[in-house]
Design an enzyme around this catalytic site. Structure first.
Site, PDB file in Angstrom:
ATOM      1  N   HIS A 124     -10.204  -5.141  -3.709  1.00 35.37           N
ATOM      2  CA  HIS A 124      -8.822  -5.303  -2.850  1.00 35.37           C
ATOM      3  C   HIS A 124      -9.113  -5.616  -1.214  1.00 35.37           C
ATOM      4  O   HIS A 124      -9.669  -4.900  -0.701  1.00 35.37           O
ATOM      5  CB  HIS A 124      -7.938  -3.932  -2.960  1.00 35.37           C
ATOM      6  CG  HIS A 124      -8.305  -2.474  -2.400  1.00 35.37           C
ATOM      7  ND1 HIS A 124      -9.494  -1.875  -3.175  1.00 35.37           N
ATOM      8  CD2 HIS A 124      -8.161  -2.348  -1.625  1.00 35.37           C
ATOM      9  CE1 HIS A 124     -10.001  -0.830  -2.747  1.00 35.37           C
ATOM     10  NE2 HIS A 124      -8.916  -0.462  -1.629  1.00 35.37           N
ATOM     11  N   VAL A 159     -10.902   3.582  -4.403  1.00 35.71           N
ATOM     12  CA  VAL A 159     -10.415   2.750  -5.278  1.00 35.71           C
ATOM     13  C   VAL A 159     -11.402   1.536  -5.337  1.00 35.71           C
ATOM     14  O   VAL A 159     -11.414   0.270  -5.431  1.00 35.71           O
ATOM     15  CB  VAL A 159      -8.976   2.194  -5.289  1.00 35.71           C
ATOM     16  CG1 VAL A 159      -8.258   1.569  -6.503  1.00 35.71           C
ATOM     17  CG2 VAL A 159      -7.838   2.873  -4.996  1.00 35.71           C
ATOM     18  N   GLN A 197     -14.488   3.031   1.097  1.00 38.82           N
ATOM     19  CA  GLN A 197     -13.541   2.757  -0.398  1.00 38.82           C
ATOM     20  C   GLN A 197     -13.412   3.764  -1.635  1.00 38.82           C
ATOM     21  O   GLN A 197     -14.156   4.671  -1.668  1.00 38.82           O
ATOM     22  CB  GLN A 197     -14.827   1.655  -1.078  1.00 38.82           C
ATOM     23  CG  GLN A 197     -14.039   1.113  -2.533  1.00 38.82           C
ATOM     24  CD  GLN A 197     -14.309   0.394  -3.139  1.00 38.82           C
ATOM     25  OE1 GLN A 197     -16.144  -0.197  -1.883  1.00 38.82           O
ATOM     26  NE2 GLN A 197     -13.964  -0.376  -4.202  1.00 38.82           N
ATOM     27  N   ASP A 244       0.801  -1.333  -0.168  1.00 43.51           N
ATOM     28  CA  ASP A 244      -0.016   0.059   0.120  1.00 43.51           C
ATOM     29  C   ASP A 244       1.076   1.334   0.212  1.00 43.51           C
ATOM     30  O   ASP A 244       1.646   1.293   0.458  1.00 43.51           O
ATOM     31  CB  ASP A 244      -0.942  -0.388   1.035  1.00 43.51           C
ATOM     32  CG  ASP A 244      -2.147   0.902   1.287  1.00 43.51           C
ATOM     33  OD1 ASP A 244      -3.212   0.613   0.989  1.00 43.51           O
ATOM     34  OD2 ASP A 244      -1.494   2.131   1.156  1.00 43.51           O
TER      35      ASP A 244
HETATM   36  P1  DGP Z   1      -9.876   1.636  -0.096  1.00 45.21           P
HETATM   37  O1  DGP Z   1     -10.095   2.849   0.948  1.00 45.21           O
HETATM   38  O2  DGP Z   1      -9.512   0.398   0.396  1.00 45.21           O
HETATM   39  O3  DGP Z   1     -10.496   1.494  -1.488  1.00 45.21           O
HETATM   40  O4  DGP Z   1      -8.525   1.365   0.251  1.00 45.21           O
HETATM   41  C1  DGP Z   1      -6.871   2.093  -1.108  1.00 45.21           C
HETATM   42  C2  DGP Z   1      -5.346   1.930  -0.942  1.00 45.21           C
HETATM   43  O5  DGP Z   1      -5.046   1.663  -2.480  1.00 45.21           O
HETATM   44  C3  DGP Z   1      -5.198   3.251   0.390  1.00 45.21           C
HETATM   45  O6  DGP Z   1      -5.149   2.344   1.331  1.00 45.21           O
HETATM   46  C4  DGP Z   1      -4.050   3.121  -0.505  1.00 45.21           C
HETATM   47  C5  DGP Z   1      -3.812   2.668  -2.045  1.00 45.21           C
HETATM   48  N1  DGP Z   1      -3.544   3.088  -2.757  1.00 45.21           N
HETATM   49  C6  DGP Z   1      -3.803   4.264  -3.995  1.00 45.21           C
HETATM   50  N2  DGP Z   1      -3.509   4.116  -4.656  1.00 45.21           N
HETATM   51  C7  DGP Z   1      -2.440   3.606  -4.956  1.00 45.21           C
HETATM   52  C8  DGP Z   1      -1.403   3.635  -5.935  1.00 45.21           C
HETATM   53  O7  DGP Z   1      -1.291   4.191  -6.313  1.00 45.21           O
HETATM   54  N3  DGP Z   1      -0.310   2.544  -5.362  1.00 45.21           N
HETATM   55  C9  DGP Z   1      -0.480   1.468  -4.404  1.00 45.21           C
HETATM   56  N4  DGP Z   1       0.681   0.819  -3.953  1.00 45.21           N
HETATM   57  N5  DGP Z   1      -0.850   1.865  -3.827  1.00 45.21           N
HETATM   58  C10 DGP Z   1      -2.108   2.682  -3.499  1.00 45.21           C
END
Ligand code: DGP
Length: 112
Positions: free
Chosen positions: A98, A94, A92, A29
């Site tokens: 996940h 993204v 949420q 993350d």
């Molecule tokens: P959620 O709130 O459950 O949709 O969490 C999305 C997570 O994704 C958040 O903890 C940060 C992570 N995240 C967002 N953009 C990116 C990215 O470009 N790369 C990575 N590795 N993680 C990301």
């Protein structure tokens, strides 16, 4: 392709990918909320738990087994947390399904 996780899965955006098979990718993350914070992500684009159906829900078992493997790899079978945010009210951000894998609280911080 507008989905950020689809880009990562296609190796079009950098990420620290720790595990990959034909169904899943696991990467760190970008904004860790625990000493070890990984995202377990199906390669097939599914928006959220709400979008799962009888045909696609099998991926969920694979995600949990990947979590088990990650716990073994990091030596943290003693405790880790799995979490899925589903929908805006739950946080949420993204919209590509996940599972958050979080752990490592009992580990000593690395020196230096
Ligand atoms: P959620 O709130 O459950 O949709 O969490 C999305 C997570 O994704 C958040 O903890 C940060 C992570 N995240 C967002 N953009 C990116 C990215 O470009 N790369 C990575 N590795 N993680 C990301």
């Amino acid at each position: 392709m507008t989905c950020i996780f689809c880009h990562i899965i296609a190796h079009g955006l950098p990420a620290e990918i720790l595990y990959e098979d034909e169904d899943l990718a696991v990467f760190k993350d970008i904004n860790p909320a625990a000493p070890i914070h990984l995202l377990i992500v199906p390669k097939k684009h599914i928006d959220s738990v709400n979008a799962l159906d009888e045909k696609t829900a099998g991926i969920f078992a694979k995600m949990v087994l990947a979590a088990k493997r990650m716990a073994e790899r990091h030596g943290i079978q003693s405790g880790y947390r799995l979490m899925i945010n589903n929908g805006r009210e739950a946080g949420q951000v993204v919209y590509h399904l996940h599972m958050h894998f979080m752990g490592g609280w009992g580990r000593k911080p690395a020196k230096g």
